[in-house]
Design an enzyme around this catalytic site. Structure first.
Site, PDB file in Angstrom:
ATOM      1  N   ASP A  52       0.824  -1.144  -0.064  1.00 34.49           N
ATOM      2  CA  ASP A  52      -0.011   0.003   0.092  1.00 34.49           C
ATOM      3  C   ASP A  52       0.664   1.352  -0.150  1.00 34.49           C
ATOM      4  OD1 ASP A  52      -2.602  -1.135  -0.045  1.00 34.49           O
ATOM      5  OD2 ASP A  52      -2.428  -1.757   2.017  1.00 34.49           O
ATOM      6  N   TYR A 110       7.038  -9.642   6.645  1.00 39.00           N
ATOM      7  CA  TYR A 110       6.759  -8.262   6.755  1.00 39.00           C
ATOM      8  C   TYR A 110       7.663  -8.059   7.966  1.00 39.00           C
ATOM      9  CZ  TYR A 110       3.324  -7.619   3.049  1.00 39.00           C
ATOM     10  OH  TYR A 110       2.810  -7.387   1.998  1.00 39.00           O
TER      11      TYR A 110
END
Lengths: 247, 247
Positions: A52, A110
């Site tokens: 994002d 992540y």
């Protein structure tokens, strides 16, 4: 010929990885340069997944096809010389024609960086400036409840997504050896739903502040209701660190 | 009432510290907020010195006067809530009326961060991406020749400046414990000429690459000629780390 590339990027000035009608994206940045290299032919790159707006990548992966064979180091060098300095192609390799950078993902890692200390303007786009002391042990306990296979509906934006089951293989919470206020959350999973990592971190932050208990994670997962979890942590601290295709 | 403030800033999007007719500056950013706090009265801040475009500060210092006494923590809080997130006021304290943030400087510490490894887009504005292995030992020997009191004319832009003598009290070269490619030069001195640190680092980089020898520093200092020294290292890696007023 199918090529797989590994690349890093500073997402702070981009509308995210994936191409869209308005705003700068990482995908467009790379495809613009590939277009020139391929003699003004449009080349689509297929990444392991999108990131994002504001999210960074240390080792993102994408594949693309070229009609001809090109020396990969030369291609890497050409691309890096043309591309924005916000993106860096670390490696290009030739892969099997049926390899797919998204469908063949086995796991992704992540990391999320957070500063519990005084606000630091120098790292504001790269480390979430939480600026509040958090209860590390309680957050670590919360992390453990997130591990395993769960329906993560409470941690995503419920829209078109049908299957909310994901597996988190491994998590960790590291304290920087030099700066005790700098902590890093690590999440390794088979895949993640949209905003899942940031929503998990947002919930862990509320646990760290004492607004929620680590055991609340159990109830939040059970509820399958986004409103039960915490806020969405800012994109600045989030990095796609690794994508794994090997067994 | 004279106030001394300690502040940090991300200089990457600024034309430097000092106010100027064109372009965003850190000084203007702070003075704009002080203007509002002081009831639309122009307040000039006097820093320990300027920093150039793109240079960062971890602990810059500046003094300013207000007609009245104000609680320093409240003032700090108000300023931080109004100011750009590129700047952070770390501390405000009341000082003697004859204290001067520039004239009373005893020493300043600059640090310069450099990456010898693969290009990293995420830190490009904060660590100089040299991306070449440098000879650390030879650079450390070069650093030692810079210590002491010298005429540093070879390391500055010769313009209106009359006195080129400065004293470098201490230098160091640190290798990051986790990332062996990340090195930090440290310079503590009574004062520095314009571009001096970046010109010294640029020369040390040439020494690290084998283009110059560490002993060349002796000749370069002796020559008092800017053309003898190396290139000006980029502003991205430079930080004003400390300003010392105490004995």
């Amino acid at each position: 010929m199918r090529y797989l590339m590994t690349f890093s990027y500073d997402g702070s000035k981009y509308q995210g990885y994936q191409k869209q009608p308005n705003g700068k994206t990482i995908q467009e940045e790379i495809e613009k340069s590939l277009f020139k290299i391929a003699g003004n032919t449009a080349i689509t790159i297929h990444a392991s997944g999108r990131t994002d707006a504001g999210v960074h990548a240390i080792n993102q992966k994408a594949h693309f096809d070229l009609d001809y064979k090109i020396e990969v180091d030369r291609l890497k060098h050409s691309l890096n010389s043309m591309i924005s300095n916000d993106v860096y192609i670390k490696k290009i390799e030739i892969v099997e024609n049926d390899f797919h950078a998204r469908f063949d993902v086995i796991s992704k890692e992540y990391i999320y960086k957070l500063n519990m200390g005084e606000y630091n303007p120098i790292e504001k786009d790269y480390v979430f400036q939480c600026c509040e002391k958090l209860d590390i042990n309680e957050m670590m306990r919360g992390l453990k409840y997130l591990e395993g296979t769960h329906d993560f509906r409470s941690f995503t934006k419920v829209d078109e997504e049908k299957d909310f089951e994901r597996t988190i293989i491994r998590t960790n919470l590291l304290i920087d050896s030099k700066n005790k206020n700098l902590i890093t959350f690590i999440f390794v999973g088979t895949g993640f739903l949209r905003y899942q990592v940031r929503n998990m971190v947002g919930t862990l932050i509320e646990i760290g502040k004492g607004k929620k208990k680590s055991t609340d994670i159990i109830d939040i997962l059970e509820a399958k209701d986004r409103r039960k979890a915490g806020i969405t942590a800012p994109s600045s601290g989030l990095y796609l660190n690794n994508v794994d295709y090997s067994k």
